[in-house]
Write a protein that holds these residues in place. Structure first.
Motif, PDB file in Angstrom:
ATOM      1  N   SER A 461       0.913  -1.135  -0.038  1.00  9.79           N
ATOM      2  CA  SER A 461      -0.166  -0.024   0.129  1.00  9.79           C
ATOM      3  C   SER A 461       0.588   1.202  -0.015  1.00  9.79           C
ATOM      4  CB  SER A 461      -0.854  -0.132   1.091  1.00  9.79           C
ATOM      5  OG  SER A 461      -0.231  -0.278   2.313  1.00  9.79           O
ATOM      6  N   GLY A 462       2.350   0.936  -0.093  1.00 13.71           N
ATOM      7  CA  GLY A 462       2.782   2.108   0.110  1.00 13.71           C
ATOM      8  C   GLY A 462       4.200   2.188   1.153  1.00 13.71           C
ATOM      9  N   LEU A 463       5.426   3.024   0.535  1.00 15.06           N
ATOM     10  CA  LEU A 463       6.903   2.535   1.268  1.00 15.06           C
ATOM     11  C   LEU A 463       7.343   4.074   2.587  1.00 15.06           C
ATOM     12  CD1 LEU A 463       9.288   2.477  -1.560  1.00 15.06           C
ATOM     13  CD2 LEU A 463       8.514   0.578   0.190  1.00 15.06           C
ATOM     14  N   TRP A 464       7.076   3.895   3.544  1.00 14.91           N
ATOM     15  CA  TRP A 464       7.704   4.924   4.702  1.00 14.91           C
ATOM     16  C   TRP A 464       8.401   4.606   4.556  1.00 14.91           C
ATOM     17  CZ3 TRP A 464       3.337   1.996   3.973  1.00 14.91           C
ATOM     18  CH2 TRP A 464       1.850   2.091   3.805  1.00 14.91           C
ATOM     19  N   VAL A 488      13.969   1.822   5.208  1.00 11.37           N
ATOM     20  CA  VAL A 488      12.437   2.235   4.313  1.00 11.37           C
ATOM     21  C   VAL A 488      11.514   0.909   5.376  1.00 11.37           C
ATOM     22  CG1 VAL A 488      12.272   1.279   2.229  1.00 11.37           C
ATOM     23  CG2 VAL A 488      13.921   2.697   2.527  1.00 11.37           C
ATOM     24  N   PHE A 489      10.228   1.013   4.999  1.00 10.60           N
ATOM     25  CA  PHE A 489       9.532   0.258   5.693  1.00 10.60           C
ATOM     26  C   PHE A 489       7.963   0.191   4.901  1.00 10.60           C
ATOM     27  CE2 PHE A 489      11.327   2.373   9.446  1.00 10.60           C
ATOM     28  CZ  PHE A 489      11.837   1.532  10.180  1.00 10.60           C
ATOM     29  N   LEU A 490       7.839  -1.247   5.068  1.00 11.69           N
ATOM     30  CA  LEU A 490       6.586  -1.136   3.601  1.00 11.69           C
ATOM     31  C   LEU A 490       5.521  -1.426   4.768  1.00 11.69           C
ATOM     32  CD1 LEU A 490       7.985  -5.054   2.576  1.00 11.69           C
ATOM     33  CD2 LEU A 490       8.160  -2.509   1.660  1.00 11.69           C
ATOM     34  N   GLU A 491       5.441  -0.866   6.342  1.00 13.34           N
ATOM     35  CA  GLU A 491       4.224  -0.817   6.357  1.00 13.34           C
ATOM     36  C   GLU A 491       4.203   0.652   6.887  1.00 13.34           C
ATOM     37  OE1 GLU A 491       5.669  -3.659   7.598  1.00 13.34           O
ATOM     38  OE2 GLU A 491       4.083  -4.640   5.796  1.00 13.34           O
ATOM     39  N   SER A 492       3.117   1.558   7.674  1.00 18.76           N
ATOM     40  CA  SER A 492       3.244   2.007   8.086  1.00 18.76           C
ATOM     41  C   SER A 492       3.604   2.576   9.495  1.00 18.76           C
ATOM     42  CB  SER A 492       1.718   2.919   8.460  1.00 18.76           C
ATOM     43  OG  SER A 492       1.268   4.162   8.869  1.00 18.76           O
ATOM     44  N   ARG A 493       4.244   3.611   9.814  1.00 19.55           N
ATOM     45  CA  ARG A 493       4.640   3.484  11.374  1.00 19.55           C
ATOM     46  C   ARG A 493       4.942   4.518  11.783  1.00 19.55           C
ATOM     47  NH1 ARG A 493       8.849   0.186  13.165  1.00 19.55           N
ATOM     48  NH2 ARG A 493       8.261  -1.489  12.190  1.00 19.55           N
ATOM     49  N   LEU A 504       8.093   8.933   7.611  1.00 20.63           N
ATOM     50  CA  LEU A 504       7.123  10.182   7.179  1.00 20.63           C
ATOM     51  C   LEU A 504       6.420   8.524   5.417  1.00 20.63           C
ATOM     52  CD1 LEU A 504       8.014  13.370   7.221  1.00 20.63           C
ATOM     53  CD2 LEU A 504       6.276  12.196   8.409  1.00 20.63           C
ATOM     54  N   GLU A 505       5.747   8.638   4.852  1.00 22.26           N
ATOM     55  CA  GLU A 505       5.452   7.876   3.736  1.00 22.26           C
ATOM     56  C   GLU A 505       6.134   8.512   2.679  1.00 22.26           C
ATOM     57  OE1 GLU A 505       1.603   6.299   1.208  1.00 22.26           O
ATOM     58  OE2 GLU A 505       1.517   8.235   2.725  1.00 22.26           O
ATOM     59  N   TRP A 506       6.413   7.801   1.548  1.00 28.58           N
ATOM     60  CA  TRP A 506       7.269   8.449   0.610  1.00 28.58           C
ATOM     61  C   TRP A 506       6.687   7.821  -0.324  1.00 28.58           C
ATOM     62  CZ3 TRP A 506       9.732   6.188  -4.153  1.00 28.58           C
ATOM     63  CH2 TRP A 506      10.797   6.755  -4.322  1.00 28.58           C
ATOM     64  N   ALA A 507       6.603   8.887  -0.760  1.00 23.21           N
ATOM     65  CA  ALA A 507       6.211   9.156  -2.875  1.00 23.21           C
ATOM     66  C   ALA A 507       6.331   9.653  -4.032  1.00 23.21           C
ATOM     67  CB  ALA A 507       4.399  10.265  -2.752  1.00 23.21           C
ATOM     68  N   TYR A 508       6.065   9.088  -5.232  1.00 25.70           N
ATOM     69  CA  TYR A 508       7.677   9.528  -5.853  1.00 25.70           C
ATOM     70  C   TYR A 508       6.329  10.045  -7.267  1.00 25.70           C
ATOM     71  CZ  TYR A 508       6.417   5.195  -8.517  1.00 25.70           C
ATOM     72  OH  TYR A 508       5.028   4.030  -8.881  1.00 25.70           O
ATOM     73  N   CYS A 509       6.496  10.369  -8.316  1.00 27.09           N
ATOM     74  CA  CYS A 509       6.188  11.085  -9.620  1.00 27.09           C
ATOM     75  C   CYS A 509       5.985   9.330 -10.411  1.00 27.09           C
ATOM     76  CB  CYS A 509       7.037  12.274  -9.956  1.00 27.09           C
ATOM     77  SG  CYS A 509       6.521  12.685 -11.227  1.00 27.09           S
ATOM     78  N   ILE A 510       5.228   9.206 -10.925  1.00 27.19           N
ATOM     79  CA  ILE A 510       5.100   8.766 -12.072  1.00 27.19           C
ATOM     80  C   ILE A 510       6.555   8.661 -13.232  1.00 27.19           C
ATOM     81  CG2 ILE A 510       2.681   7.702 -10.764  1.00 27.19           C
ATOM     82  CD1 ILE A 510       1.047   8.752 -13.076  1.00 27.19           C
ATOM     83  N   LEU A 517       9.045  12.571   0.365  1.00 29.70           N
ATOM     84  CA  LEU A 517       8.104  12.447   1.994  1.00 29.70           C
ATOM     85  C   LEU A 517       7.676  13.582   2.735  1.00 29.70           C
ATOM     86  CD1 LEU A 517      11.178  11.612   4.491  1.00 29.70           C
ATOM     87  CD2 LEU A 517      10.378   9.861   3.158  1.00 29.70           C
ATOM     88  N   LYS A 518       6.107  12.896   2.459  1.00 32.93           N
ATOM     89  CA  LYS A 518       5.503  13.627   2.692  1.00 32.93           C
ATOM     90  C   LYS A 518       4.844  13.895   3.646  1.00 32.93           C
ATOM     91  CE  LYS A 518       1.064  11.779   0.608  1.00 32.93           C
ATOM     92  NZ  LYS A 518       0.300  10.029   0.415  1.00 32.93           N
ATOM     93  N   ALA A 519       4.929  15.030   4.025  1.00 35.81           N
ATOM     94  CA  ALA A 519       4.789  16.259   5.533  1.00 35.81           C
ATOM     95  C   ALA A 519       3.659  17.083   5.475  1.00 35.81           C
ATOM     96  CB  ALA A 519       5.983  16.035   5.850  1.00 35.81           C
ATOM     97  N   GLU A 520       3.530  17.336   6.897  1.00 39.23           N
ATOM     98  CA  GLU A 520       3.038  19.302   6.991  1.00 39.23           C
ATOM     99  C   GLU A 520       3.520  19.706   8.061  1.00 39.23           C
ATOM    100  OE1 GLU A 520      -1.023  17.740   6.811  1.00 39.23           O
ATOM    101  OE2 GLU A 520      -1.234  17.453   8.241  1.00 39.23           O
TER     102      GLU A 520
END
Length: 569
Positions: A461-464, A488-493, A504-510, A517-520
């Motif tokens: 479901s994503g990378l963290w 790197v983790f394969l589950e949220s923590r 934080l969750e890591w998102a990438y450009c397709i 990293l996705k943060a606010e």
């Protein structure tokens, strides 16, 4: 940017053949070396292949991250980060055959011509298949929900009554039939295609009098007449389907929707007014929630469009996984889905054959080195006397599924602390029970321990990632040194297990494969926290899952205006 590493893969099952593997691997000096090594190759190779596919689809820019994911996801099946779970072992004991085979059928249940063809193209029936035939071959319309495991012949439960009805309506297959009499719905194009060989085998003896069509988005508009003459029982193009609809139509929900409202397909409905008799729903467990509601409405429109009422039709729903002990619940399910009266719905369950009567049991450990050189019946004599193995066989026959770690523990009880569970599995599968029923033995159903192995694919479901670039758990750096975060983790923590830093969750450009990293910021702007959502913006908008319609075709094709009214003469 996308918050997902790759499209969510469906469960992946790598199953053994129905018969023991050792029938395919028989080296001269050691009859089990081949299958044992095949299991080992399976557990090592499949995760690597899956990891290569996932990383290849993601097209990430970071060399270090790609290598790290390949190493983790490609680890041996069952390891913590492997793409595949540990194997699960399931029994594959034979289903209960009808006593007397074809000769044991009730007189008059099937037309003589039907029986003649089935003796040539099908295996002798199981008892649950005959139970279904008794309901579906009667004068009055009855519906059936078949709940039975993989390999139990669920298709024959409905295909035999369909064929028998066509034979009776066509003067033993001598008179050509036109108009759809059986509608078979499958959720995937692959399942539709899988029926072609069977249908051709069953319909070929009737020349072109009994025909079928596989109707999906890949069905061509027309084919050469020479190709059509080669298989007159198969309608291979849309032009022929509309000009002369065959009695059996195999399709999916999407194409059925098109057929009900598209003017091009109106001739199919006109030629089939009042002829529809069977509606088959394969993989019925997939119809839940909103999809079930849509299918329920669609089936009522189907009855209306074909000039029939739900109580006049024979609905058949099949599944290997649907159904608990409450038959009333299953009847209610098919009633709500189809509109058929509940009193006309019957539940058919597959029943496995009983194990042979056991000889005097003992708790002696089995020496595999002694077993290896024996003939299957000799080895079976020893295995049949093992008390712990007998308990396991009964559990498997009752439907138990055991993880590889559980199987390894059971194997130690059977063969001792140092036993190789892979080798024990192969030897027990190779061995034949000398006390088996001769009918089962002749059909290959006498294995001491017939099994399937299942491997399930990890859903990503994503990378963290840890925010600490000096984290001791970060991927090893290559010459590129292009991974700038921590572990790197394969589950949220929330925090890193290596250094305790924020994760934080890591998102990438397709498009380019680069990521962040996705943060606010917090309300006071003092520090960063995990991103909680919000309105996406341009290329950083998170990709959302989309519904997949299997078997759909391009709906922009040139066609006449659509209508929602049933087509009648």
């Amino acid at each position: 940017m996308s918050g997902r590493l790759a499209p969510r893969p469906s469960a992946l099952r790598e199953r053994s053949r129905r018969r023991p593997w050792t029938r395919d691997y028989r080296p001269r000096h050691h009859p089990t070396n081949g299958p044992v090594m095949e299991i080992e190759r399976l557990l090592a190779r499949l995760p690597r292949d899956a990891a290569d596919a996932i990383v290849g689809m993601a097209r990430l820019r970071s060399v270090d991250l790609n290598r790290h994911l390949r190493e983790g996801l490609g680890a041996r099946a069952g390891q913590p980060n492997s793409a595949l779970s540990e194997p699960f072992v399931e029994g594959a004991y034979p289903w209960l055959p009808l006593e007397g085979g074809w000769g044991g059928l009730p007189a008059g249940l099937l037309h003589p011509r039907t029986l003649e063809v089935l003796r040539e193209v099908a295996y002798p029936p199981y008892t649950h298949q005959v139970d279904a035939w008794k309901q579906l071959c009667g004068e009055r319309a009855a519906s059936v929900i078949v709940s039975s495991g993989t390999g139990s012949g669920k298709t024959e439960c409905f295909l035999t009554p369909i064929l028998d009805g066509l034979v009776r309506s066509s003067d033993s297959g001598a008179k050509p039939l036109e108009g759809v009499r059986a509608l078979m719905l499958y959720p995937l194009n692959a399942l539709i295609a899988s029926q072609e060989e069977r249908l051709s085998k069953w319909f070929a003896p009737f020349g072109g009098a009994l025909r079928y069509c596989l109707y999906n988005g890949d069905t061509p508009e027309s084919v050469r007449s020479t190709a059509a003459r080669g298989e007159p029982w198969k309608v291979a193009d849309r032009t022929t389907l509309r000009r002369s609809p065959p009695p059996v139509l195999v399709t999916n929900v999407t194409m059925l929707e098109y057929m009900l409202i598209r003017q091009k397909d109106a001739p199919i409905l006109r030629a089939s007014q009042g002829t529809l008799d069977f509606v088959v729903l394969d993989e019925a467990h997939s119809y839940v929630g909103a999809q079930a509601a849509e299918i329920a409405l669609l089936l009522r429109r189907v009855a209306l469009a074909f000039g029939r009422k739900p109580e006049e039709l024979r609905y058949v729903a099949t599944s290997a996984t649907i159904g608990g002990p409450d038959a009333a619940e299953l009847r209610s399910f098919l009633r709500d889905l189809s509109g058929a009266p509940e009193q006309n719905i019957h539940v058919v369950r597959g029943v496995r054959a009983s194990l042979p009567a056991s000889p005097a049991l003992n708790s002696n450990l089995i020496e595999l080195d002694e077993i290896a050189g024996m003939e299957p019946l000799q080895a079976g004599e020893i295995f049949a006397k093992s008390a712990p193995l007998r308990v396991l066989r009964e559990q498997f026959r009752a439907g138990a599924i055991v993880g590889w770690s559980g199987w390894s523990a059971q194997a130690r009880q059977i063969g001792g602390a140092d036993v190789d569970p892979r080798r024990l599995l192969v030897e027990a599968s190779r061995a034949k029970d000398p006390h088996s029923d001769p009918a089962l033995a002749s059909a290959g159903g006498d294995s001491i321990l017939p099994v399937r192995l299942h491997l399930f694919h990890r859903t990503l479901s994503g990378l963290w990632a840890c925010v600490n670039p000096t984290c001791p758990g970060r991927p090893a750096a290559s010459e590129a040194a292009d991974w700038h975060f921590g572990a790197v983790f394969l589950e949220s923590r929330e925090h890193c297990s290596h250094c305790g830093s924020l994760v934080l969750e890591w998102a990438y450009c397709i498009q380019c494969g680069d990521g962040a990293l996705k943060a606010e910021e917090t309300a006071d702007g003092s520090h960063l926290v995990a991103w909680t959502g919000g309105t996406g913006d341009g290329e950083f908008e998170q990709t959302l899952d989309r519904d997949e319609t299997f078997g759909a075709e391009d709906d922009t094709q040139d066609d006449a205006p659509l209508t929602t009214s049933p087509v009648v003469n």
